[in-house]
Design a protein around this motif. Sequence first.
Motif, PDB file in Angstrom:
ATOM      1  N   SER A  92       0.540  -1.033   0.286  1.00 46.46           N
ATOM      2  CA  SER A  92      -0.384  -0.205   0.268  1.00 46.46           C
ATOM      3  C   SER A  92       0.685   0.974  -0.422  1.00 46.46           C
ATOM      4  O   SER A  92       1.913   1.181   0.088  1.00 46.46           O
ATOM      5  N   TRP A  93       0.300   2.180  -0.647  1.00 47.33           N
ATOM      6  CA  TRP A  93       1.254   3.929  -0.520  1.00 47.33           C
ATOM      7  C   TRP A  93       1.807   4.252   0.819  1.00 47.33           C
ATOM      8  O   TRP A  93       2.725   4.882   0.404  1.00 47.33           O
ATOM      9  N   ASP A  94       1.188   3.457   2.017  1.00 47.58           N
ATOM     10  CA  ASP A  94       1.816   4.321   3.023  1.00 47.58           C
ATOM     11  C   ASP A  94       2.971   3.686   3.958  1.00 47.58           C
ATOM     12  O   ASP A  94       2.855   3.576   4.922  1.00 47.58           O
ATOM     13  N   SER A 133       1.097  17.507  -0.386  1.00 47.88           N
ATOM     14  CA  SER A 133       1.616  16.179  -0.937  1.00 47.88           C
ATOM     15  C   SER A 133       2.876  16.023  -0.700  1.00 47.88           C
ATOM     16  O   SER A 133       3.717  16.387  -1.172  1.00 47.88           O
ATOM     17  N   VAL A 134       2.619  15.672   0.491  1.00 48.43           N
ATOM     18  CA  VAL A 134       4.020  14.952   1.414  1.00 48.43           C
ATOM     19  C   VAL A 134       4.216  13.874   1.622  1.00 48.43           C
ATOM     20  O   VAL A 134       2.813  12.808   1.869  1.00 48.43           O
ATOM     21  N   ILE A 135       5.231  13.568   1.910  1.00 50.37           N
ATOM     22  CA  ILE A 135       5.925  11.751   2.269  1.00 50.37           C
ATOM     23  C   ILE A 135       5.538  11.970   3.944  1.00 50.37           C
ATOM     24  O   ILE A 135       5.654  13.212   4.694  1.00 50.37           O
ATOM     25  N   HIS A 136       5.098  11.053   4.623  1.00 49.33           N
ATOM     26  CA  HIS A 136       4.886  11.331   5.752  1.00 49.33           C
ATOM     27  C   HIS A 136       6.126  10.684   7.297  1.00 49.33           C
ATOM     28  O   HIS A 136       5.903  11.253   7.963  1.00 49.33           O
ATOM     29  N   SER A 137       7.133   9.694   6.110  1.00 42.25           N
ATOM     30  CA  SER A 137       7.808   9.538   6.949  1.00 42.25           C
ATOM     31  C   SER A 137       9.214   8.319   6.186  1.00 42.25           C
ATOM     32  O   SER A 137       8.485   7.748   5.151  1.00 42.25           O
ATOM     33  N   VAL A 138      10.027   8.326   6.859  1.00 42.81           N
ATOM     34  CA  VAL A 138      11.500   6.922   6.398  1.00 42.81           C
ATOM     35  C   VAL A 138      11.934   6.755   7.490  1.00 42.81           C
ATOM     36  O   VAL A 138      12.244   6.882   8.363  1.00 42.81           O
ATOM     37  N   SER A 139      12.638   5.382   7.251  1.00 39.51           N
ATOM     38  CA  SER A 139      12.839   4.573   8.409  1.00 39.51           C
ATOM     39  C   SER A 139      14.112   3.298   7.248  1.00 39.51           C
ATOM     40  O   SER A 139      13.691   3.532   5.760  1.00 39.51           O
ATOM     41  N   GLU A 142      20.567  -0.158   6.273  1.00 43.37           N
ATOM     42  CA  GLU A 142      21.205  -1.143   5.809  1.00 43.37           C
ATOM     43  C   GLU A 142      20.413  -1.169   3.712  1.00 43.37           C
ATOM     44  O   GLU A 142      20.507   0.180   3.280  1.00 43.37           O
ATOM     45  N   ASN A 143      20.168  -1.914   3.334  1.00 46.09           N
ATOM     46  CA  ASN A 143      19.711  -1.997   2.061  1.00 46.09           C
ATOM     47  C   ASN A 143      18.184  -2.213   1.840  1.00 46.09           C
ATOM     48  O   ASN A 143      17.293  -2.259   0.831  1.00 46.09           O
ATOM     49  N   VAL A 144      17.259  -1.835   2.647  1.00 46.48           N
ATOM     50  CA  VAL A 144      15.903  -1.191   3.630  1.00 46.48           C
ATOM     51  C   VAL A 144      16.096  -0.039   3.520  1.00 46.48           C
ATOM     52  O   VAL A 144      15.662   0.085   4.655  1.00 46.48           O
ATOM     53  N   ILE A 145      14.781   0.590   3.087  1.00 45.80           N
ATOM     54  CA  ILE A 145      14.251   1.914   2.902  1.00 45.80           C
ATOM     55  C   ILE A 145      12.874   1.384   3.163  1.00 45.80           C
ATOM     56  O   ILE A 145      11.982   1.140   2.692  1.00 45.80           O
ATOM     57  N   ASP A 146      11.771   2.092   4.328  1.00 46.77           N
ATOM     58  CA  ASP A 146      10.520   2.085   4.112  1.00 46.77           C
ATOM     59  C   ASP A 146      10.027   3.701   4.425  1.00 46.77           C
ATOM     60  O   ASP A 146      10.874   4.570   4.851  1.00 46.77           O
ATOM     61  N   VAL A 147       8.940   3.521   3.382  1.00 44.89           N
ATOM     62  CA  VAL A 147       8.498   5.145   2.908  1.00 44.89           C
ATOM     63  C   VAL A 147       7.516   5.176   3.257  1.00 44.89           C
ATOM     64  O   VAL A 147       6.518   4.012   2.779  1.00 44.89           O
ATOM     65  N   ASP A 148       6.963   5.764   4.447  1.00 46.96           N
ATOM     66  CA  ASP A 148       5.313   6.178   4.299  1.00 46.96           C
ATOM     67  C   ASP A 148       5.084   7.212   2.850  1.00 46.96           C
ATOM     68  O   ASP A 148       5.007   8.484   3.418  1.00 46.96           O
TER      69      ASP A 148
END
Length: 179
Positions: A92-94, A133-139, A142-148
């Motif tokens: 899902s997008w979030d 029109s904004v992103i809500h967070s990023v974590s 290493e090679n894993v990036i989570d984006v809401d």
Amino acid sequence: MELGAFLEALSTNYVAQYESVWSEPQSKNAESFPQIALEISGGTFKNLYVADFVVWNDAVQSIVEVTPADDTYLQGGPFLYGSISLRFESVSWDGVRFTIEPELATLPEFEMWFDRWIDLEGVHRIENSKRASVIHSVSLDENVIDVDFGTAPPKAFLELLDVFAANGVTQISVASSRN
């Protein structure tokens, strides 16, 4: 389906649900404020997190997060974006989890991308709307990036792919960051 259409469908599905939560009637004493940026400790890039809604009800403040319905999740691909091969599991997008190859020590342009789309200056406000029109967070891990991706447009996703491509990423698996 092409990548652009796929991203548009992901975004549209989530934003429609987000807006329906916003339009739900609140109790007579409650006020809702969409997309409030908060500084939190640990876990998120630059310790920034944009809450879907902050609700004040009789001097009690709470954060309301939209939980996506099953029909907001899509899977697709494989897609090719320049030299990057992408595969989407149900997502899902979030809650987008990028697993990138090869693993990178740094992403020099990433911070500039983040600052642009977290939009603390309010540049991406939508005229005649209570949202931006904004992103809500990023974590990052290493090679894993989570984006809401929140209410950001598909352009934010494509610009992140450009950052990956400029740093030699050739394969990305995309899955949900939600448990």
